[in-house]
Design a protein around this motif. Structure first.
Motif, PDB file in Angstrom:
ATOM      1  N   TYR A 128     -30.635  24.477 -18.711  1.00  0.00           N
ATOM      2  CA  TYR A 128     -30.026  23.315 -19.400  1.00  0.00           C
ATOM      3  C   TYR A 128     -29.133  23.401 -20.642  1.00  0.00           C
ATOM      4  CZ  TYR A 128     -30.159  18.662 -21.530  1.00  0.00           C
ATOM      5  OH  TYR A 128     -29.801  17.224 -22.138  1.00  0.00           O
ATOM      6  N   SER A 129     -29.571  24.449 -21.318  1.00  0.00           N
ATOM      7  CA  SER A 129     -28.607  25.052 -22.673  1.00  0.00           C
ATOM      8  C   SER A 129     -27.239  25.388 -22.351  1.00  0.00           C
ATOM      9  CB  SER A 129     -29.263  25.812 -23.563  1.00  0.00           C
ATOM     10  OG  SER A 129     -29.283  27.063 -22.851  1.00  0.00           O
ATOM     11  N   ILE A 130     -27.135  26.079 -21.118  1.00  0.00           N
ATOM     12  CA  ILE A 130     -25.709  26.415 -20.475  1.00  0.00           C
ATOM     13  C   ILE A 130     -25.126  25.203 -20.166  1.00  0.00           C
ATOM     14  CG2 ILE A 130     -24.728  27.626 -18.588  1.00  0.00           C
ATOM     15  CD1 ILE A 130     -26.826  29.842 -19.149  1.00  0.00           C
ATOM     16  N   TYR A 131     -25.537  24.419 -19.286  1.00  0.00           N
ATOM     17  CA  TYR A 131     -25.136  23.034 -19.000  1.00  0.00           C
ATOM     18  C   TYR A 131     -24.573  22.295 -20.122  1.00  0.00           C
ATOM     19  CZ  TYR A 131     -24.987  18.034 -18.103  1.00  0.00           C
ATOM     20  OH  TYR A 131     -24.611  16.907 -17.943  1.00  0.00           O
ATOM     21  N   GLN A 132     -25.222  22.029 -21.198  1.00  0.00           N
ATOM     22  CA  GLN A 132     -24.687  21.429 -22.469  1.00  0.00           C
ATOM     23  C   GLN A 132     -23.613  21.972 -23.039  1.00  0.00           C
ATOM     24  OE1 GLN A 132     -25.459  18.560 -23.493  1.00  0.00           O
ATOM     25  NE2 GLN A 132     -27.647  17.865 -22.534  1.00  0.00           N
ATOM     26  N   GLN A 133     -23.268  23.204 -22.731  1.00  0.00           N
ATOM     27  CA  GLN A 133     -22.147  23.915 -23.216  1.00  0.00           C
ATOM     28  C   GLN A 133     -20.986  23.817 -22.273  1.00  0.00           C
ATOM     29  OE1 GLN A 133     -23.166  27.822 -25.471  1.00  0.00           O
ATOM     30  NE2 GLN A 133     -24.810  27.262 -24.316  1.00  0.00           N
ATOM     31  N   GLY A 134     -21.171  23.173 -21.448  1.00  0.00           N
ATOM     32  CA  GLY A 134     -20.060  22.683 -20.142  1.00  0.00           C
ATOM     33  C   GLY A 134     -19.707  23.877 -19.136  1.00  0.00           C
TER      34      GLY A 134
ATOM     35  N   ASP B 235     -41.732  35.554 -29.113  1.00  0.00           N
ATOM     36  CA  ASP B 235     -40.950  35.732 -30.340  1.00  0.00           C
ATOM     37  C   ASP B 235     -39.474  35.062 -30.174  1.00  0.00           C
ATOM     38  OD1 ASP B 235     -43.135  36.327 -31.932  1.00  0.00           O
ATOM     39  OD2 ASP B 235     -42.238  38.717 -31.752  1.00  0.00           O
ATOM     40  N   CYS B 236     -39.168  35.275 -28.852  1.00  0.00           N
ATOM     41  CA  CYS B 236     -37.396  35.309 -28.438  1.00  0.00           C
ATOM     42  C   CYS B 236     -37.645  33.661 -28.067  1.00  0.00           C
ATOM     43  CB  CYS B 236     -37.182  36.171 -27.632  1.00  0.00           C
ATOM     44  SG  CYS B 236     -36.931  37.933 -27.971  1.00  0.00           S
ATOM     45  N   TYR B 237     -38.652  33.499 -27.357  1.00  0.00           N
ATOM     46  CA  TYR B 237     -38.770  32.091 -26.976  1.00  0.00           C
ATOM     47  C   TYR B 237     -38.833  30.975 -27.959  1.00  0.00           C
ATOM     48  CZ  TYR B 237     -41.048  28.017 -24.518  1.00  0.00           C
ATOM     49  OH  TYR B 237     -41.389  26.764 -24.094  1.00  0.00           O
ATOM     50  N   GLU B 238     -39.662  31.507 -28.901  1.00  0.00           N
ATOM     51  CA  GLU B 238     -39.841  30.445 -30.199  1.00  0.00           C
ATOM     52  C   GLU B 238     -38.515  30.462 -30.878  1.00  0.00           C
ATOM     53  OE1 GLU B 238     -41.778  28.100 -33.011  1.00  0.00           O
ATOM     54  OE2 GLU B 238     -42.582  29.079 -31.073  1.00  0.00           O
ATOM     55  N   LEU B 239     -37.692  31.139 -31.197  1.00  0.00           N
ATOM     56  CA  LEU B 239     -36.342  31.316 -31.521  1.00  0.00           C
ATOM     57  C   LEU B 239     -35.605  30.089 -30.737  1.00  0.00           C
ATOM     58  CD1 LEU B 239     -35.294  34.665 -33.155  1.00  0.00           C
ATOM     59  CD2 LEU B 239     -35.828  32.718 -34.369  1.00  0.00           C
ATOM     60  N   GLY B 240     -35.561  30.476 -29.542  1.00  0.00           N
ATOM     61  CA  GLY B 240     -34.766  29.422 -28.696  1.00  0.00           C
ATOM     62  C   GLY B 240     -35.326  27.949 -28.722  1.00  0.00           C
ATOM     63  N   LYS B 241     -36.512  27.967 -28.834  1.00  0.00           N
ATOM     64  CA  LYS B 241     -36.975  26.397 -28.967  1.00  0.00           C
ATOM     65  C   LYS B 241     -36.537  25.907 -30.383  1.00  0.00           C
ATOM     66  CE  LYS B 241     -41.164  25.096 -28.140  1.00  0.00           C
ATOM     67  NZ  LYS B 241     -42.646  24.866 -28.000  1.00  0.00           N
ATOM     68  N   ILE B 242     -36.708  26.593 -31.249  1.00  0.00           N
ATOM     69  CA  ILE B 242     -36.228  26.049 -32.727  1.00  0.00           C
ATOM     70  C   ILE B 242     -34.814  25.649 -32.504  1.00  0.00           C
ATOM     71  CG2 ILE B 242     -35.885  26.573 -34.954  1.00  0.00           C
ATOM     72  CD1 ILE B 242     -38.421  28.150 -35.002  1.00  0.00           C
ATOM     73  N   ALA B 243     -33.861  26.379 -32.055  1.00  0.00           N
ATOM     74  CA  ALA B 243     -32.487  26.226 -31.706  1.00  0.00           C
ATOM     75  C   ALA B 243     -32.337  25.018 -31.113  1.00  0.00           C
ATOM     76  CB  ALA B 243     -31.781  27.559 -31.277  1.00  0.00           C
ATOM     77  N   TYR B 244     -33.144  25.071 -29.867  1.00  0.00           N
ATOM     78  CA  TYR B 244     -33.138  23.783 -29.080  1.00  0.00           C
ATOM     79  C   TYR B 244     -33.434  22.298 -29.778  1.00  0.00           C
ATOM     80  CZ  TYR B 244     -34.018  20.936 -24.956  1.00  0.00           C
ATOM     81  OH  TYR B 244     -34.217  19.894 -24.014  1.00  0.00           O
ATOM     82  N   SER B 245     -34.495  22.410 -30.564  1.00  0.00           N
ATOM     83  CA  SER B 245     -34.748  21.260 -31.330  1.00  0.00           C
ATOM     84  C   SER B 245     -33.665  20.639 -32.361  1.00  0.00           C
ATOM     85  CB  SER B 245     -36.121  21.473 -32.049  1.00  0.00           C
ATOM     86  OG  SER B 245     -36.007  22.454 -33.159  1.00  0.00           O
ATOM     87  N   ASP B 246     -32.833  21.624 -32.618  1.00  0.00           N
ATOM     88  CA  ASP B 246     -31.752  21.464 -33.395  1.00  0.00           C
ATOM     89  C   ASP B 246     -30.465  21.122 -32.766  1.00  0.00           C
ATOM     90  OD1 ASP B 246     -32.738  21.419 -36.247  1.00  0.00           O
ATOM     91  OD2 ASP B 246     -31.948  23.159 -36.717  1.00  0.00           O
ATOM     92  N   VAL B 247     -30.594  20.961 -31.521  1.00  0.00           N
ATOM     93  CA  VAL B 247     -29.446  20.625 -30.666  1.00  0.00           C
ATOM     94  C   VAL B 247     -28.539  21.733 -30.598  1.00  0.00           C
ATOM     95  CG1 VAL B 247     -27.950  18.878 -29.719  1.00  0.00           C
ATOM     96  CG2 VAL B 247     -29.963  18.095 -31.186  1.00  0.00           C
ATOM     97  N   ASP B 248     -29.055  22.893 -30.839  1.00  0.00           N
ATOM     98  CA  ASP B 248     -28.028  24.215 -30.893  1.00  0.00           C
ATOM     99  C   ASP B 248     -28.032  25.030 -29.602  1.00  0.00           C
ATOM    100  OD1 ASP B 248     -27.034  26.859 -31.549  1.00  0.00           O
ATOM    101  OD2 ASP B 248     -28.113  27.161 -33.166  1.00  0.00           O
ATOM    102  N   TYR B 249     -27.506  24.526 -28.527  1.00  0.00           N
ATOM    103  CA  TYR B 249     -27.663  25.209 -27.465  1.00  0.00           C
ATOM    104  C   TYR B 249     -26.903  26.459 -27.453  1.00  0.00           C
ATOM    105  CZ  TYR B 249     -28.752  20.376 -26.238  1.00  0.00           C
ATOM    106  OH  TYR B 249     -29.181  18.983 -26.136  1.00  0.00           O
ATOM    107  N   TYR B 250     -26.079  26.973 -28.106  1.00  0.00           N
ATOM    108  CA  TYR B 250     -25.507  28.227 -28.412  1.00  0.00           C
ATOM    109  C   TYR B 250     -26.526  29.297 -28.568  1.00  0.00           C
ATOM    110  CZ  TYR B 250     -23.050  32.216 -30.184  1.00  0.00           C
ATOM    111  OH  TYR B 250     -22.767  33.623 -30.585  1.00  0.00           O
TER     112      TYR B 250
END
Length: 506
Positions: free
Chosen positions: A215-221, A168-183
């Protein structure tokens, strides 16, 4: 002004509703899915009896859902009032039942498959599952909830506590990732990793989660943190090609940053500048009128923000109201309760009965659809991605005015013979366990849902000019089920009840 006729209220509610298949936006519609799911589980169990030896995995699945559905059906609205339960219902019906169908098709009888195939025509779509996931993220931001609080189901007013799995947690993270929502990708991948490290059994592995997380952490600088997670990934899978490439790239970027910083310091030193660290000045408190509207809105939703002074508070009263000795109300006056002074907002208690509320819900439920709003650029009606008359998972309504400000709206009102919206009645047809307030960001007022009551306010001054302090919004429902109905009082027909004033702000 006389109280509005109940039949007009009913029509007003129904005019904003029509049939639609977007389940996540209305808990009223999602309750039907629980019954559908229960029927499917029953059908599935009948099938298992015929091929129990071959389909042990399917039997385990059915037993789990049978127990879940039995609990949910006892109180569908209460159960779906928990946003995690609503999200998991979307996920089960949109994704997991499809996986089950593939398994059964390998060797099955025609009865169960035909039943499931027919029912799946009315199942939630990818849009519903994504909508429910984004609603959870919206709730997380508005109410400042950490991922662990949501995952463990530890929400205020929860009646049916529900845990989120690693998947479930992974699914939420993937949906955020597909929206370029790295936070949010980071928050939910980190939660998935945490649950894996705590020993939760899962079909997912740490390598997959760490890949998204770094990768999401890298995208946040934050290159240093991204490097640490990449190293952790390579400890588990030394041959992971993308991680090996990222490791070299992150190390190069960090070395480059270090060199640039040293060069900058040396240059300033050569120019005789003081390179010692300067203490940051303490931040000044930002005046309320300079706080962004979104921030004020979310603060009020959480019960924070502006408070009325004791002196202003002392001027608010409760009273009985008989509408100028109207015979209908002399023997049974209406109970009034002042909620705010400027703009004047008043609540009417016990103004709508349980029978009337049940009737409105019954009539409205098959016609529910997402509300439409005016596009400020085109002036056309567009579908709101967040608002319904029966608020679903994370349902809300962004700050807006009830009166028309643009010339096009006023012309339409004239053509319809209605005029602008003088005042608003908002009826609450359910209590809400947590969240769901109606807030006025400009003045700091927050009105909380209370079943059987209605709040009233004027949108226009007697001069016909709009009162901009009435800008309001509906906060997302955190836990519970919110039903509302509104009635707008238009200018046409009110000429003698509320005469015009020549003073612009009177």
């Amino acid at each position: 002004m006389e109280l509005p006729c109940w039949c007009l209220l009913l029509l007003s509610c129904l005019q904003s509703l029509s049939a639609n298949n977007e389940f996540f936006s209305s808990i009223g519609q999602m309750t039907d899915l629980l019954y559908t799911e229960k029927d499917l589980v029953t059908s599935l169990k009948d099938y298992i009896k015929a091929e129990e030896n071959k389909l042990e995995r399917v039997k385990q699945w059915a037993d789990k859902l049978d127990l879940l559905s039995a609990t949910a059906i006892q109180d569908p609205e209460g159960y779906l009032g928990h946003p995690v339960n609503a999200f998991k219902l979307m996920k089960r019906l949109n994704t997991e039942w499809g996986d089950l169908e593939s398994l059964v098709l390998s060797d099955t009888t025609d009865g169960f498959i035909s039943n499931l195939t027919i029912q799946r025509q009315h199942f939630p779509t990818d849009e519903d599952q994504t909508g429910a996931a984004k609603a959870l993220l919206r709730l997380q931001d508005t109410y400042k909830l950490d991922a662990n609080t949501i995952s463990t189901g530890d929400l205020p007013g929860v009646k049916y506590k529900s845990l989120m799995t690693v998947e479930d947690c992974y699914e939420l993270g993937k949906i955020a990732y597909s929206d370029v929502d790295y936070y949010h990708t980071e928050l939910w991948m980190a939660q998935a990793l945490k649950q894996l490290e705590q020993g939760e059994e899962s079909t997912l592995d740490k390598v997959t989660v760490l890949d998204y997380l770094s990768y999401s952490i890298y995208q946040q600088g934050e290159i240093h943190r991204a490097l640490e997670y990449t190293k952790k990934l390579l400890e588990l899978d030394p041959e992971h090609q993308r991680a090996k490439g990222n490791l070299k790239y992150f190390e190069f970027q960090l070395e480059k940053q270090k060199k640039d910083a040293e060069d900058g310091a040396q240059k300033e030193k050569e120019q005789g500048k003081d390179t010692t660290e300067k203490k940051e000045k303490p931040k000044k408190k930002v005046p309320n009128h300079l706080i962004p509207e979104r921030t004020k809105y979310e603060m009020l939703c959480r019960g924070e923000g502006i408070r009325m002074t004791p002196r202003r508070q002392s001027r608010l009263f409760c009273r009985y109201y008989d509408n100028n000795h109207n015979p209908m109300y002399v023997l049974a006056p209406v109970k009034q309760q002042d909620e705010w002074d400027r703009p004047y907002i008043v609540r009417y208690l016990d103004i709508i009965s349980d029978k009337e509320m049940d009737k409105v819900k019954q009539l409205a439920k098959p016609r529910l659809r997402r509300a439409t709003v005016h596009d400020p650029l085109t002036g056309k009606l567009t579908t709101a991605q967040y608002r319904v008359a029966n608020y679903g998972v994370g349902g809300q309504y962004e700050p807006h005015f009830d009166f028309g400000r643009v010339r096009a709206f006023k012309l339409i009102s004239l053509n319809l013979g209605t005029g602008n919206r003088i005042a608003t009645w908002l009826f609450y047809m359910s209590d809400v366990a947590a969240g769901g307030a109606t807030v006025f960001p400009d003045v700091g007022a927050a009105v909380w849902p209370q079943k059987g009551t209605a709040v009233f306010w004027y949108n226009l001054f007697p001069s016909g000019e709009g009162d901009y302090s009435t800008r309001h919004a509906a906060c997302p429902v955190l836990v519970g089920n919110k039903w509302v109905s509104n009635k707008w009082i238009h200018e046409r027909g009110q000429e003698w009840r509320r005469p015009c004033s020549l003073n612009e702000t009177e």
